[in-house]
Write a protein that holds these residues in place. Structure first.
Motif, PDB file in Angstrom:
ATOM      1  N   ARG A   1       0.870  -1.174   0.000  1.00 16.41           N
ATOM      2  CA  ARG A   1       0.000   0.000   0.000  1.00 16.41           C
ATOM      3  C   ARG A   1       0.907   1.224   0.000  1.00 16.41           C
ATOM      4  NH1 ARG A   1      -3.861  -2.601  -1.715  1.00 16.41           N
ATOM      5  NH2 ARG A   1      -5.011  -3.961  -0.342  1.00 16.41           N
ATOM      6  N   VAL A   2       0.399   2.304  -0.585  1.00 18.97           N
ATOM      7  CA  VAL A   2       1.229   3.506  -0.671  1.00 18.97           C
ATOM      8  C   VAL A   2       0.517   4.677   0.015  1.00 18.97           C
ATOM      9  CG1 VAL A   2       2.453   5.086  -2.201  1.00 18.97           C
ATOM     10  CG2 VAL A   2       2.188   2.687  -2.853  1.00 18.97           C
ATOM     11  N   LYS A   3       1.185   5.239   0.993  1.00 19.46           N
ATOM     12  CA  LYS A   3       0.636   6.400   1.716  1.00 19.46           C
ATOM     13  C   LYS A   3       1.469   7.629   1.380  1.00 19.46           C
ATOM     14  CE  LYS A   3       0.008   8.167   6.424  1.00 19.46           C
ATOM     15  NZ  LYS A   3       1.342   8.541   6.939  1.00 19.46           N
TER      16      LYS A   3
ATOM     17  N   GLY B   1       3.220  -1.778   3.493  1.00 13.37           N
ATOM     18  CA  GLY B   1       2.915  -0.435   2.998  1.00 13.37           C
ATOM     19  C   GLY B   1       4.150   0.450   3.093  1.00 13.37           C
ATOM     20  N   VAL B   2       4.175   1.489   2.282  1.00 13.27           N
ATOM     21  CA  VAL B   2       5.264   2.474   2.348  1.00 13.27           C
ATOM     22  C   VAL B   2       4.661   3.858   2.515  1.00 13.27           C
ATOM     23  CG1 VAL B   2       6.978   1.134   1.062  1.00 13.27           C
ATOM     24  CG2 VAL B   2       5.359   2.587  -0.189  1.00 13.27           C
TER      25      VAL B   2
ATOM     26  N   GLU C   1      13.891  -0.241  -4.179  1.00 13.00           N
ATOM     27  CA  GLU C   1      14.928  -1.024  -3.495  1.00 13.00           C
ATOM     28  C   GLU C   1      14.482  -1.390  -2.071  1.00 13.00           C
ATOM     29  OE1 GLU C   1      17.377  -2.550  -4.436  1.00 13.00           O
ATOM     30  OE2 GLU C   1      18.702  -2.857  -2.730  1.00 13.00           O
ATOM     31  N   ALA C   2      13.869  -0.436  -1.383  1.00 15.08           N
ATOM     32  CA  ALA C   2      13.379  -0.707  -0.021  1.00 15.08           C
ATOM     33  C   ALA C   2      12.335  -1.819  -0.040  1.00 15.08           C
ATOM     34  CB  ALA C   2      12.795   0.566   0.594  1.00 15.08           C
ATOM     35  N   VAL C   3      11.450  -1.774  -1.018  1.00 19.61           N
ATOM     36  CA  VAL C   3      10.395  -2.797  -1.130  1.00 19.61           C
ATOM     37  C   VAL C   3      11.023  -4.154  -1.448  1.00 19.61           C
ATOM     38  CG1 VAL C   3       8.417  -3.546  -2.522  1.00 19.61           C
ATOM     39  CG2 VAL C   3       8.577  -1.168  -1.738  1.00 19.61           C
TER      40      VAL C   3
ATOM     41  N   GLY D   1       4.110  -7.921   8.079  1.00 16.98           N
ATOM     42  CA  GLY D   1       2.946  -7.041   7.962  1.00 16.98           C
ATOM     43  C   GLY D   1       3.226  -5.592   8.304  1.00 16.98           C
ATOM     44  N   ALA D   2       4.482  -5.257   8.597  1.00 25.06           N
ATOM     45  CA  ALA D   2       4.800  -3.872   8.976  1.00 25.06           C
ATOM     46  C   ALA D   2       4.897  -2.964   7.753  1.00 25.06           C
ATOM     47  CB  ALA D   2       6.122  -3.829   9.741  1.00 25.06           C
TER      48      ALA D   2
END
Ligand SMILES: O=C(O)c1ccccc1N[C@@H]1O[C@H](COP(=O)(O)O)[C@@H](O)[C@H]1O
Length: 211
Positions: free
Chosen positions: A7-9, A177-178, A168-170, A154-155
């Protein structure tokens, strides 16, 4: 198998204009920062108007830093947010109380992982952990490789994410989510539409099977 697409916030929304911009770019969630110390602080009234305008699907997250319980609950209600994000050194009792009323993103720093209070928070119903840098909104990335073995299932992940590094983080941590703010702005509290679009696209790129 859990969906690998995060998910993207898009956080730090301060206007109706920027709420629509982020929603049209495909954000799953918008963040509204109510912390008095923030240069991106928004009023509950503006957050409410902007949140109503983006329709029924986009989540609206009220962001708080070390604020009193009554203030958090009253502000969240006034702004009609759909979730609350809690930063700061808060007891698990406090987090549990907020979670009675709102889904909670509880922000932890890497140093918190393994501490008894953090472990308790991770087990609370309705509470999702988010790993962030010690200075929220500071634009400083975490050491993803060092977190690989301890990143909670799940974090969510925040801290210095932007179009150039989110894929890269993903890839390294597979967060649920990010979340980002400072690398998506042209000025404090003002979104840069190109950065917002590029961030959302890049966050989803690496999640395709086989990557
Ligand atoms: O951005 C702020 O001003 C802020 C103030 C108080 C609490 C949280 C804040 N922002 C949060 O910081 C992280 C990551 O920010 P960045 O991408 O590293 O700039 C994000 O969770 C924001 O919600």
């Amino acid at each position: 198998m859990p969906d690998p697409t995060p998910r993207v916030k898009v956080c730090g929304t301060t206007s109706l204009h920027d709420a629509l911009l982020s929603a049209e770019a495909g954000a799953d969630a918008l963040g509204f920062i109510f912390a008095p110390v923030s240069k991106r602080r928004v009023s509950p009234e503006v957050a409410r108007e902007a949140g109503l305008a983006v329709g029924p699907v986009v989540a609206r997250v009220g962001v708080f830093l070390n604020q009193g319980l009554t203030e958090v609950l009253r502000t969240a209600e006034a702004a009609r947010v759909s979730a609350v994000q809690l930063h700061g050194p808060l007891s698990s009792l406090y987090v549990r109380e907020v979670a009675r009323y709102h889904p909670v993103l509880r922000v932890l720093r890497p140093a918190d992982l393994g501490q008894p209070d953090a472990l308790e928070v991770l087990s609370l119903p309705g509470v999702t952990p988010m790993l962030d840098a010690p200075e929220p909104g500071g634009g400083v990335p975490l050491d993803w490789a060092a977190l690989r073995d301890v990143f909670p299932a799940g974090a969510w992940l925040a801290g210095g994410l932007g179009p150039a590094n989110v894929a890269e983080a993903v890839r390294v941590l597979r967060p649920a989510g990010v979340d980002a703010v400072s690398r998506l702005e042209k000025a404090a509290g003002v979104k840069d539409v190109e950065q917002v679009r590029a961030f959302i696209q890049a966050a989803r790129l690496q999640a395709a099977p086989g990557t």
